[in-house]
Design a protein around this motif. Structure first.
Motif, PDB file in Angstrom:
ATOM      1  N   GLY A  32       0.762  -1.256  -0.052  1.00 50.54           N
ATOM      2  CA  GLY A  32       0.031  -0.130   0.173  1.00 50.54           C
ATOM      3  C   GLY A  32       0.923   1.356   0.040  1.00 50.54           C
ATOM      4  N   ASN A  33       0.141   2.330  -0.535  1.00 53.14           N
ATOM      5  CA  ASN A  33       0.755   3.687  -0.489  1.00 53.14           C
ATOM      6  C   ASN A  33       2.189   3.700  -1.335  1.00 53.14           C
ATOM      7  OD1 ASN A  33      -1.495   4.962   0.939  1.00 53.14           O
ATOM      8  ND2 ASN A  33      -0.558   4.280   2.924  1.00 53.14           N
ATOM      9  N   GLY A  34       2.475   2.735  -2.345  1.00 50.27           N
ATOM     10  CA  GLY A  34       3.559   2.965  -2.853  1.00 50.27           C
ATOM     11  C   GLY A  34       4.666   2.056  -2.428  1.00 50.27           C
ATOM     12  N   TYR A  35       4.588   1.295  -1.278  1.00 50.63           N
ATOM     13  CA  TYR A  35       5.563   0.760  -0.703  1.00 50.63           C
ATOM     14  C   TYR A  35       5.417  -0.921  -1.160  1.00 50.63           C
ATOM     15  CZ  TYR A  35       6.463   4.849   2.304  1.00 50.63           C
ATOM     16  OH  TYR A  35       6.877   5.936   2.573  1.00 50.63           O
ATOM     17  N   GLN A  36       6.633  -1.612  -0.969  1.00 50.80           N
ATOM     18  CA  GLN A  36       6.637  -3.047  -1.093  1.00 50.80           C
ATOM     19  C   GLN A  36       7.502  -3.463   0.085  1.00 50.80           C
ATOM     20  OE1 GLN A  36       8.227  -3.065  -5.112  1.00 50.80           O
ATOM     21  NE2 GLN A  36       6.140  -3.624  -5.983  1.00 50.80           N
ATOM     22  N   VAL A  37       6.993  -4.788   0.513  1.00 50.43           N
ATOM     23  CA  VAL A  37       8.079  -5.477   1.203  1.00 50.43           C
ATOM     24  C   VAL A  37       8.506  -6.680   0.428  1.00 50.43           C
ATOM     25  CG1 VAL A  37       6.395  -6.984   2.197  1.00 50.43           C
ATOM     26  CG2 VAL A  37       8.264  -6.646   3.514  1.00 50.43           C
TER      27      VAL A  37
END
Length: 86
Positions: A32-37
């Motif tokens: 979400g919100n342009g983040y990745q894990v």
């Protein structure tokens, strides 16, 4: 993975330098919100039970890499492998 398989099964002679051992499978998940894990999802175990991650594979025949020679088309590792095949 191929080098460890060849070493464990003795189906090939490993020629070159010790591998880095970077075989951990992983993937990126959008959170979400342009983040990745980035998460590891599997490890590689050889037929002999060896876990190669981080330790690498020691070659049967250790041959250095010379970047200057490679630039001129002379690959000592490839040459040794061809010599073994003949």
């Amino acid at each position: 993975m191929a080098a460890q398989f060849a070493k464990d099964t003795r189906l090939a002679t490993v020629v070159g330098k010790q591998t880095k051992g970077n075989v951990l499978g992983s993937t990126m998940f959008n959170v979400g919100n342009g983040y990745q894990v980035y998460l590891p999802i599997f490890g590689w175990y050889s037929p002999g039970g060896n876990y190669t991650e981080g330790s690498g594979v020691r070659p049967d025949i250790d041959i250095d890499i010379d970047p200057d020679s490679l630039a001129y088309g002379d690959d000592a590792q490839f040459g040794k492998a061809l010599e073994l095949l003949q």
